[in-house]
Scaffold this active site. Structure first.
Site, mmCIF file in Angstrom:
data_model
loop_
_atom_site.group_PDB
_atom_site.id
_atom_site.type_symbol
_atom_site.label_atom_id
_atom_site.label_comp_id
_atom_site.label_asym_id
_atom_site.label_seq_id
_atom_site.Cartn_x
_atom_site.Cartn_y
_atom_site.Cartn_z
ATOM 1 N N PHE A 1 96.621 117.082 42.999
ATOM 2 C CA PHE A 1 96.583 117.551 44.009
ATOM 3 C C PHE A 1 97.907 117.592 44.800
ATOM 4 O O PHE A 1 98.244 117.461 45.985
ATOM 5 C CB PHE A 1 95.157 116.095 44.689
ATOM 6 C CG PHE A 1 94.257 116.765 45.312
ATOM 7 C CD1 PHE A 1 93.424 117.388 44.505
ATOM 8 C CD2 PHE A 1 93.596 115.519 45.840
ATOM 9 C CE1 PHE A 1 92.509 117.689 44.059
ATOM 10 C CE2 PHE A 1 92.369 116.101 44.908
ATOM 11 C CZ PHE A 1 91.186 117.353 44.442
ATOM 12 N N ASN B 1 84.482 121.493 37.679
ATOM 13 C CA ASN B 1 85.689 121.459 37.518
ATOM 14 C C ASN B 1 86.441 121.329 36.060
ATOM 15 O O ASN B 1 85.192 121.971 35.142
ATOM 16 C CB ASN B 1 86.101 120.217 38.685
ATOM 17 C CG ASN B 1 87.218 120.391 39.155
ATOM 18 O OD1 ASN B 1 88.386 120.971 38.629
ATOM 19 N ND2 ASN B 1 87.177 119.841 39.855
ATOM 20 N N ASN C 1 92.382 114.621 37.876
ATOM 21 C CA ASN C 1 93.983 114.364 37.854
ATOM 22 C C ASN C 1 94.603 112.491 38.818
ATOM 23 O O ASN C 1 95.955 112.726 39.356
ATOM 24 C CB ASN C 1 95.031 115.182 38.407
ATOM 25 C CG ASN C 1 94.462 116.173 37.096
ATOM 26 O OD1 ASN C 1 93.974 116.160 35.642
ATOM 27 N ND2 ASN C 1 94.312 117.854 37.185
#
Length: 347
Positions: free
Chosen positions: A115, A236, A175
């Site tokens: 992010f 995703n 992540n």
């Protein structure tokens, strides 16, 4: 001419560090060097998604333009809609480099960005100042060091909702440590209640992981329906590494691209059997046939990202022209008419 430039430029970009090449690709878009036919459309391709009118069902997935640096240019690349982000309340650098890897032998990529983004205020400013030709959404994220990750999603939406046509709750990135824990029924219900309380009239989608059990999917559908979510994005990236050939296969992070196609499409079909809410199919789409397969598996619309690394922006128009031809071949007058007609092939 632009397609010739792209054909010459792609091999050069693929010889560079992947993250550097990606930054140059965004710059080329803003300089007008990439194909920009405008939204590709036809009577068959026009469709709707949670009340949003689309010229076609092919969207750009979140992550390509995290910081909304090239939204006007991307909106002219042929897509029916564009998703930016993920955006978090505060800017954050993400994980250490290297964090993006091409798996050329597999037509895939692995990323562990974490992010990285400029923060919701800067991204909102860019969206407010740039006119787009198609609907634009934002992928909502949480800061890695936040004391209230669930609250971050609502904070981003309340800040950005005036500048977007839809928003996506992203609790499925692998992540950010323990982010996927928010897909559990109780945590997800609380998070979605907070987001829906501040959405105004903005449609909200939920993006899920492909690495879920049948029970997980049933729980997520029940929670999403109870919260009033407008659609689910499936899926995703995956943590699965089965069958990969690339030497980068052991790298940590989320795998996207061709190896994800079957897994994500199967999850999509399972969701289609569980709910009537709109579904957006993403994962491994690089051809008109694969976009068509997602639609027939239950998708109202589809998204891509990794395929652009290998096919460039001209791929968008090719996929849509082929999709239009496939719909015509099989006698479908619209995308909506084809949605779900091949679901049982995946169950």
């Amino acid at each position: 001419m632009k397609e010739l430039l792209e054909k010459a430029g792609l091999p050069l970009l693929r010889r560079m560090n992947p993250e550097t090449a990606h930054g140059l690709a965004l710059r080329a878009l803003n300089l007008g060097l990439a194909p920009a036919p405008g939204p590709v459309t036809s009577e068959r391709l026009r469709t709707g998604l949670a009340g949003i009118e689309l010229a076609n069902p092919l969207g750009l997935a979140a992550g390509f333009d995290k910081n909304a640096e090239a939204v006007p240019a991307l909106s002219r690349a042929g897509f029916g809609f564009v998703e930016t982000g993920a955006a978090t309340p505060r800017p954050q650098p993400g994980n250490a480099r290297p964090r993006l890897f091409r798996l050329t032998e597999d037509d895939a990529a692995i990323n562990r960005f974490g992010f990285n983004n400029d923060g919701m205020h800067r991204i909102a400013e860019r969206l407010a100042s740039g006119a787009a030709d198609v609907p634009v959404g934002v992928n909502l994220g949480a800061n890695k060091d936040s004391a209230d990750r669930a609250g971050d999603f609502a904070t981003v939406l309340s800040t950005m909702r005036a500048h977007v046509d839809f928003a996506t709750v992203n609790v499925s990135s692998p992540n950010t440590e323990k982010l996927r824990d928010l897909q559990g029924p109780e945590a997800l219900a609380a998070l979605l209640d907070g987001v829906m309380a501040v959405r105004g009239d903005t449609p909200v989608f939920l993006k899920i992981a492909p690495d879920l059990t049948d029970t997980d999917l049933k729980d997520i559908v029940a929670v999403a329906a109870n919260a009033g979510i407008h659609g689910i994005i499936a899926t995703n990236t995956t943590l699965d590494r089965d069958g990969l050939k690339s030497p980068h296969a052991p790298e940590a992070g989320g795998l996207s691209g061709q190896p994800l196609f079957e897994k994500s499409t199967r999850v999509l079909a399972q969701l289609s059997a569980l709910t009537d809410m709109p579904l957006i199919g993403v994962g491994g789409v690089s051809s008109g046939a694969q976009a068509y397969a997602k639609i027939r598996a239950g998708a109202t619309a589809v998204q891509l990202y990794t395929a652009l690394v290998y096919g460039g922006m001209s791929l968008v128009g090719r996929i849509l022209r082929d999709l239009d031809a496939l719909l015509a071949r099989d006698g479908f007058a619209s995308v909506a008419e084809a949605t779900g007609t091949g679901r049982d092939d995946w169950l």
